[in-house]
Design a protein around this motif. Structure first.
Motif, PDB file in Angstrom:
ATOM      1  N   GLN A 294       0.937  -1.424  -0.144  1.00  0.00           N
ATOM      2  CA  GLN A 294       0.091   0.036   0.027  1.00  0.00           C
ATOM      3  C   GLN A 294       0.835   1.383   0.254  1.00  0.00           C
ATOM      4  OE1 GLN A 294      -2.310  -0.568   3.478  1.00  0.00           O
ATOM      5  NE2 GLN A 294      -4.115  -1.349   2.246  1.00  0.00           N
ATOM      6  N   MET A 295       0.384   2.256  -0.808  1.00  0.00           N
ATOM      7  CA  MET A 295       1.260   3.451  -0.767  1.00  0.00           C
ATOM      8  C   MET A 295       0.102   4.565   0.031  1.00  0.00           C
ATOM      9  SD  MET A 295       3.703   3.306  -2.328  1.00  0.00           S
ATOM     10  CE  MET A 295       4.435   4.842  -2.702  1.00  0.00           C
ATOM     11  N   LEU A 296       0.736   4.876   1.194  1.00  0.00           N
ATOM     12  CA  LEU A 296       0.068   5.848   2.055  1.00  0.00           C
ATOM     13  C   LEU A 296       0.640   7.090   2.090  1.00  0.00           C
ATOM     14  CD1 LEU A 296      -0.255   3.432   5.095  1.00  0.00           C
ATOM     15  CD2 LEU A 296      -1.819   3.774   3.315  1.00  0.00           C
ATOM     16  N   GLU A 297      -0.102   7.968   2.498  1.00  0.00           N
ATOM     17  CA  GLU A 297       0.195   9.672   2.551  1.00  0.00           C
ATOM     18  C   GLU A 297      -0.085  10.313   4.077  1.00  0.00           C
ATOM     19  OE1 GLU A 297      -0.129  12.697  -0.535  1.00  0.00           O
ATOM     20  OE2 GLU A 297       0.050  11.020  -1.962  1.00  0.00           O
ATOM     21  N   ASP A 298       0.790  10.649   4.657  1.00  0.00           N
ATOM     22  CA  ASP A 298       0.302  11.510   5.836  1.00  0.00           C
ATOM     23  C   ASP A 298       1.196  12.947   6.005  1.00  0.00           C
ATOM     24  OD1 ASP A 298       3.050  10.901   6.637  1.00  0.00           O
ATOM     25  OD2 ASP A 298       2.322   9.253   8.025  1.00  0.00           O
ATOM     26  N   THR A 299       1.076  13.490   7.220  1.00  0.00           N
ATOM     27  CA  THR A 299       1.669  14.802   7.184  1.00  0.00           C
ATOM     28  C   THR A 299       3.235  14.676   7.138  1.00  0.00           C
ATOM     29  OG1 THR A 299       1.805  14.525   9.620  1.00  0.00           O
ATOM     30  CG2 THR A 299      -0.060  15.631   8.973  1.00  0.00           C
ATOM     31  N   ARG A 300       4.093  13.791   7.215  1.00  0.00           N
ATOM     32  CA  ARG A 300       5.345  13.602   7.031  1.00  0.00           C
ATOM     33  C   ARG A 300       5.634  13.086   5.624  1.00  0.00           C
ATOM     34  NH1 ARG A 300       7.648   9.611  11.452  1.00  0.00           N
ATOM     35  NH2 ARG A 300       5.718   8.406  10.864  1.00  0.00           N
ATOM     36  N   GLY A 301       4.698  12.835   4.804  1.00  0.00           N
ATOM     37  CA  GLY A 301       5.159  12.536   3.340  1.00  0.00           C
ATOM     38  C   GLY A 301       4.362  11.243   2.999  1.00  0.00           C
ATOM     39  N   ARG A 302       4.945  10.659   1.995  1.00  0.00           N
ATOM     40  CA  ARG A 302       4.581   9.348   1.382  1.00  0.00           C
ATOM     41  C   ARG A 302       5.399   8.006   2.127  1.00  0.00           C
ATOM     42  NH1 ARG A 302       2.734   8.953  -3.909  1.00  0.00           N
ATOM     43  NH2 ARG A 302       4.443   7.340  -4.353  1.00  0.00           N
ATOM     44  N   CYS A 303       4.634   7.167   2.281  1.00  0.00           N
ATOM     45  CA  CYS A 303       5.039   5.764   3.159  1.00  0.00           C
ATOM     46  C   CYS A 303       4.719   4.817   2.446  1.00  0.00           C
ATOM     47  CB  CYS A 303       4.560   5.887   4.390  1.00  0.00           C
ATOM     48  SG  CYS A 303       4.818   4.402   5.434  1.00  0.00           S
TER      49      CYS A 303
ATOM     50  N   PRO B 136       8.032   1.861 -10.311  1.00  0.00           N
ATOM     51  CA  PRO B 136       7.440   2.899  -9.664  1.00  0.00           C
ATOM     52  C   PRO B 136       5.902   3.223 -10.334  1.00  0.00           C
ATOM     53  CG  PRO B 136       9.682   3.801 -10.095  1.00  0.00           C
ATOM     54  CD  PRO B 136       9.449   2.276 -10.718  1.00  0.00           C
ATOM     55  N   GLN B 137       5.733   2.730 -11.751  1.00  0.00           N
ATOM     56  CA  GLN B 137       4.465   3.305 -12.252  1.00  0.00           C
ATOM     57  C   GLN B 137       3.602   2.055 -11.623  1.00  0.00           C
ATOM     58  OE1 GLN B 137       7.399   2.612 -13.631  1.00  0.00           O
ATOM     59  NE2 GLN B 137       7.947   4.317 -15.277  1.00  0.00           N
ATOM     60  N   VAL B 138       3.804   0.990 -11.565  1.00  0.00           N
ATOM     61  CA  VAL B 138       3.073  -0.203 -10.900  1.00  0.00           C
ATOM     62  C   VAL B 138       2.493   0.420  -9.343  1.00  0.00           C
ATOM     63  CG1 VAL B 138       2.806  -2.506 -10.072  1.00  0.00           C
ATOM     64  CG2 VAL B 138       3.799  -1.941 -12.329  1.00  0.00           C
ATOM     65  N   LEU B 139       3.631   0.709  -8.773  1.00  0.00           N
ATOM     66  CA  LEU B 139       3.391   1.064  -7.418  1.00  0.00           C
ATOM     67  C   LEU B 139       2.429   2.309  -7.310  1.00  0.00           C
ATOM     68  CD1 LEU B 139       6.860   1.285  -5.712  1.00  0.00           C
ATOM     69  CD2 LEU B 139       5.147  -0.634  -5.533  1.00  0.00           C
ATOM     70  N   GLN B 140       2.524   3.217  -8.167  1.00  0.00           N
ATOM     71  CA  GLN B 140       1.594   4.364  -8.155  1.00  0.00           C
ATOM     72  C   GLN B 140       0.103   4.005  -8.899  1.00  0.00           C
ATOM     73  OE1 GLN B 140       2.378   7.450  -7.022  1.00  0.00           O
ATOM     74  NE2 GLN B 140       4.599   7.273  -6.957  1.00  0.00           N
ATOM     75  N   GLN B 141       0.104   3.269  -9.704  1.00  0.00           N
ATOM     76  CA  GLN B 141      -1.224   3.065 -10.260  1.00  0.00           C
ATOM     77  C   GLN B 141      -2.106   1.839  -9.753  1.00  0.00           C
ATOM     78  OE1 GLN B 141      -0.475   2.480 -14.450  1.00  0.00           O
ATOM     79  NE2 GLN B 141       0.542   4.435 -14.711  1.00  0.00           N
ATOM     80  N   ASN B 142      -1.332   0.869  -9.407  1.00  0.00           N
ATOM     81  CA  ASN B 142      -2.180  -0.366  -8.954  1.00  0.00           C
ATOM     82  C   ASN B 142      -1.387  -1.079  -7.960  1.00  0.00           C
ATOM     83  OD1 ASN B 142      -3.872  -2.283  -8.672  1.00  0.00           O
ATOM     84  ND2 ASN B 142      -3.542  -3.328 -10.744  1.00  0.00           N
TER      85      ASN B 142
END
Length: 915
Positions: free
Chosen positions: A227-236, A321-327
């Motif tokens: 999973q690609m997550l985002e919070d106040t500290r950035g992307r995780c 990276p494209q796979v991580l971003q899209q699916n």
């Protein structure tokens, strides 16, 4: 029976290597459905069949110094763990037929001599004892015989392997057998699926061996949820490492100590190490923060932890990276080796002569093939001499040599299933006989008629062949007598070593050999001429039709023998003699003969061939040294004539009135022999005492066993209760070649029976036979445990619950093809359709545009055109109408395939399985 799966698979991967170059992009693997054909009334299904011919091996001179110093072959422990099992000596591991298509007549053109084998692969005498292991994906499917003291071995192994749709690669390992110590790996060849299918004709060439790189010998799959997550500290990036299965064994115990290492950009994290398992369950979540810079790929590596020395690589997956971003990836993924170009040794390790062909086809529901089936069935009932536009006539004209045998097998099976094998063979033989002007050339070519009759005898008459020849063939192998009539090949010194009575003369050797040969030939001829009542009625009826057709075509007195030669040419020259020459290819023996026994078999086969020729060529040609056998042969010929008269004296009503649905009746024994069976509850017993020797019988109905073949009390396992038939890891009982049969009666609890075979080929034969016998069973297991539940846990995945779900996928789709494969009309008619497509354009030109145009370069097609030019207008009109109907049926099937292909593409567009 081929392995059947739902249409639809992951998008094709790009190969980055000419021989074995898996894509670096991770491939998502879905759990394969286990569905019987009857459950797919409206969907297409696909089958994959691998045909292999392993011909021989050649080595080049000047190789001794190449394997010195730091480049020694892999250590014995490495060799065992790389191959996944311990190779046993050839004396206890006879080879099994595979799917290659090998023609023994071509062996001499490919065999080449070379110098010494590389390093320890060659003995002090400069020779080697090579054999070959064949692996499909990560499963060993065959081991060839060992060819002793040879640098240019010829195996002649033929294999047909039915595979699942997600088949990936094929590997050949060449090893040198050592009677003391462990066998040495000489080299390997790895062929990816893309390489094999790049040319529709497959691969047919010499291929150089490559060195075995332990880091490239990876297997298994890993289950991830990213999973690609985002919070106040950035992307995780959150990587949930769940589990892995079927990892390569890297430790001497046959297991590994795996841990996972996750890389994202400049960061990396590791999971815990799980000891002594190839099926680890981590269920750990690793979180990595995005660092400044360009987007980075995610790479997950698996390693085997070692207390001493460096860790061993187990495989990796990588996501761009494209796979991580899209699916974001989620599911099971196949482990791949590190990206590197495979090193070609340039022939310094030798080269392997291979013929490999992979056929993958989409099988439509049965109703779509009904019109084509009806045309085929109707064509055999029409006058064969006037037929030029039926499907069979088109196939006969356009099918070339390489495809003719496969097509003949499919057609024979198709017509056997419809109860029309007799009319089909009669149709082909009538056309062949009508075209023949010289009776000396009748059925001497590899025409469709000749191939169809040859395959018909193998499919229908194999049990008959075994009953007639097996006792004498067994004697020849066991007694190992020295026999030789050719003075140029006599080894008088060898005979002296055997007799210990001094060096005999050529005359003494010839007389002794003559007595031995007649001692074997006598029982062979007696068994053949006394087998009229045991010959299958379908074969007798086919020979009767052939006899009548030839007699009608050549009624002259000088051609009196032609009607006998037509039958004996098939029965003796294409059935009995080849089986005597190469008994392994006819399942009369489990392994090839040694050189001395091979020579004895060759002499016997030559004698049987001369009897089949009714003595017409005795005293002619170059083999005048066979003259001492002529009196015996001439005496046998009159008995053979009487045998052939009796053979064709059969009533046509003896043929089964209803269509045959199987080559082998459900009650017929398809495999039998001794196995070691584990006791049900061997508490407190050492492993070797827990397995007891029992004699097993397998039919289409039951798997039964008793203490010995004569024992009256038998225990039985209904085949309909079998849910899985799988290998068992050696570490489960510290024993090799163990398999498990998982059964379940109704809603009861599953029960597992453990059986040990004596070698890897016997294991593959039983696995294949049991899987094919239980193929129609519903509710087959998709996963099972490759270990055993011992000491309150599973030895494979270390789970403590006996009822825990299986940790490894089952392999019910992987079977070895042989003569007893069940009939499959849809798969057979699909191949016929593909062959007809090749001649569709020529058929359209010939009958619809301009009948006088001959567009085919083949001689048979030219004959068909000349026949058309002389045809009357009414016959020509009928032929045009038949051609139009055939073209219409082919067009309908084309549209059906296009529709199913569109559905498959739509499924792929919606996302891979598991999402």
């Amino acid at each position: 029976m081929s392995a059947w799966w739902r249409v639809g698979r992951c998008p094709p991967r790009t190969s980055r290597n000419s021989l074995c170059g898996p894509s670096l992009d991770a491939e998502l693997l879905g759990e394969p459905p286990h569905l019987h054909r009857s459950t797919l009334p409206s969907q297409g299904i696909s089958c994959v069949t691998l045909n292999l011919v392993l011909l021989g091996l050649k080595f080049l001179p000047g190789q001794w110094e190449l394997w010195t110093g730091a480049t020694q072959p892999p250590a014995a422990m490495e060799m065992e763990t790389l191959l996944g099992f311990t190779p046993w000596p050839s004396s206890s591991s006879p080879p099994k037929r595979c799917v290659l298509t090998l023609e023994r007549g071509k062996a001499g053109t490919h065999r080449q001599r070379g110098g010494a084998l590389p390093g320890s692969a060659a003995s002090r005498s400069g020779s080697s004892d090579p054999y070959c292991i064949v692996k499909v994906d990560d499963e060993v499917v065959a081991r060839t015989a060992t060819v002793w003291r040879s640098l240019s071995p010829f195996w002649g192994e033929e294999y047909t392997v039915h595979l699942p749709l997600d088949f990936h690669h094929l590997a050949f390992y060449v090893l040198d057998e050592d009677t003391v110590g462990h066998d040495d790996i000489i080299g390997k060849i790895s062929l990816s699926r893309e390489t094999i299918t790049a040319d529709p004709r497959g691969i047919d060439s010499w291929i150089n061996l490559s060195r075995v790189d332990p880091d490239a010998e990876v297997q298994g799959e890993i289950c991830l949820d990213v999973q690609m997550l985002e919070d106040t500290r950035g992307r995780c990036l959150r990587c949930h490492v769940l589990q892995a299965r079927d990892l390569a064994p890297r430790d001497i115990t046959g297991t590994s100590d795996p841990f996972a290492r996750v890389f994202w950009g400049s960061q990396s994290l590791e999971t815990s190490t799980i000891k002594k398992t190839r099926f680890p369950h981590w269920d750990e979540v690793l979180e990595l923060r995005e660092m400044p810079g360009a987007p980075a790929p995610l790479r997950v590596e698996l390693w085997d932890w070692d207390m001493v020395g460096k860790n061993d690589f187990l495989g990796m997956v990588e996501f761009p990276p494209q796979v991580l971003q899209q699916n974001a990836p989620s599911g099971w993924f196949r482990l791949l080796p590190f990206p590197r170009a495979e090193e070609d040794s340039g022939g310094t390790l030798g080269a392997l002569r291979l013929k490999v062909r992979l056929s993958e086809d989409r099988i439509l529901p049965s109703g779509y093939y009904q019109p084509l089936t009806e045309l085929l069935m109707a064509s055999v009932l029409e006058p064969a001499e006037e037929d030029a536009a039926s499907p069979l006539a088109v196939l006969e004209e356009l099918t070339l040599g390489d495809c003719r045998q496969d097509l003949a097998t499919k057609l024979v099976k198709l017509f056997l299933g419809k109860g029309l094998a007799g009319p089909f063979l009669d149709y082909l033989t009538r056309r062949e006989v009508m075209r023949t002007t010289d009776p000396n050339t009748l059925f001497r070519s590899n025409s469709l008629a000749s191939k169809a009759m040859e395959q018909f005898m193998k499919l229908v008459g194999m049990p008959y062949l075994h009953e007639v020849l097996k006792p004498v063939i067994t004697r020849v192998f066991e007694e190992k007598k020295y026999m030789e009539l050719d003075p140029c090949k006599m080894d008088l010194g060898r005979t002296r070593r055997i007799s210990f009575k001094g060096t005999p003369s050529e005359e003494h050797v010839r007389d002794a050999s003559l007595g031995l040969l007649t001692g074997y030939l006598g029982p062979i001829v007696d068994a053949i001429v006394g087998s009229v009542g045991r010959c299958p009625p379908a074969m007798r009826l086919a020979f009767k039709q052939l006899h009548q057709c030839v007699e009608k075509r050549f009624p002259q007195a000088e051609h009196e023998d032609v009607k006998y030669l037509a039958i004996s040419g098939f029965l003796f020259l294409r059935f009995f003699a080849p089986a005597i020459l190469t008994p392994k290819l006819f399942d009369l023996r489990d392994q090839h003969a040694d050189p001395q026994t091979s020579r004895s078999l060759l002499l016997l086969a030559k004698a049987v061939q001369s009897i089949g020729n009714l003595g017409q060529q005795l005293g002619q040609g170059k083999e005048l040294w066979m003259a001492p056998l002529h009196p015996f042969l001439l005496q046998s010929i009159s008995r053979v004539r009487h045998f052939l008269d009796q053979l064709v004296d059969v009533d046509g009503e003896e043929e089964a009135g209803s269509p045959a649905r199987a080559l082998v009746a459900p009650s017929v024994i398809v495999r039998e022999g001794y196995l070691l069976k584990r006791k049900e509850e061997p508490a407190g017993l050492a492993t070797r005492f827990a397995f007891k020797k029992r004699y097993f019988w397998l039919s289409g109905e039951t798997l039964s066993y008793s203490k010995n073949p004569e024992w009256q009390m038998r225990s039985s396992i209904p085949v309909s209760h079998i849910r899985a038939v799988e290998r068992v890891d050696e570490g489960a009982f510290q024993l090799p070649h163990v398999m498990q049969v998982v059964t379940q009666a109704g809603a009861g609890a599953p029960h597992t029976t453990y059986l040990q075979c004596k070698n890897v080929n016997e294991l593959n034969q039983w696995l294949s036979a049991l899987r094919k016998a239980s193929a129609p069973n519903p509710d087959k297991l998709a996963a099972c445990h490759p270990g055993a539940f011992r000491s309150s846990r599973w030895t494979c995945c270390l789970r403590a619950e006996r009822s825990a779900a299986g940790c490894s996928r089952t392999h019910s789709a992987v079977t070895l093809g042989d003569w007893s494969d069940p009939l499959d009309p849809d798969a057979e008619i699909q191949m016929v359709y593909r062959q007809l497509l090749l001649g569709r354009d020529q058929l359209r030109i010939k009958f619809q545009e301009d009948p006088s145009i001959d567009s085919s370069p083949e001689a048979d097609t030219e004959k068909g055109s000349r026949a058309m030019e002389g045809a009357c207008p009414d016959a020509l009109a009928q032929q045009r109408a038949a051609a139009a109907r055939l073209l219409e049926v082919l067009a309908d099937l084309d549209r059906a395939h296009e529709e199913f292909q569109q559905r498959e593409q739509q499924k792929v567009a919606l996302g891979p399985l598991g999402h």
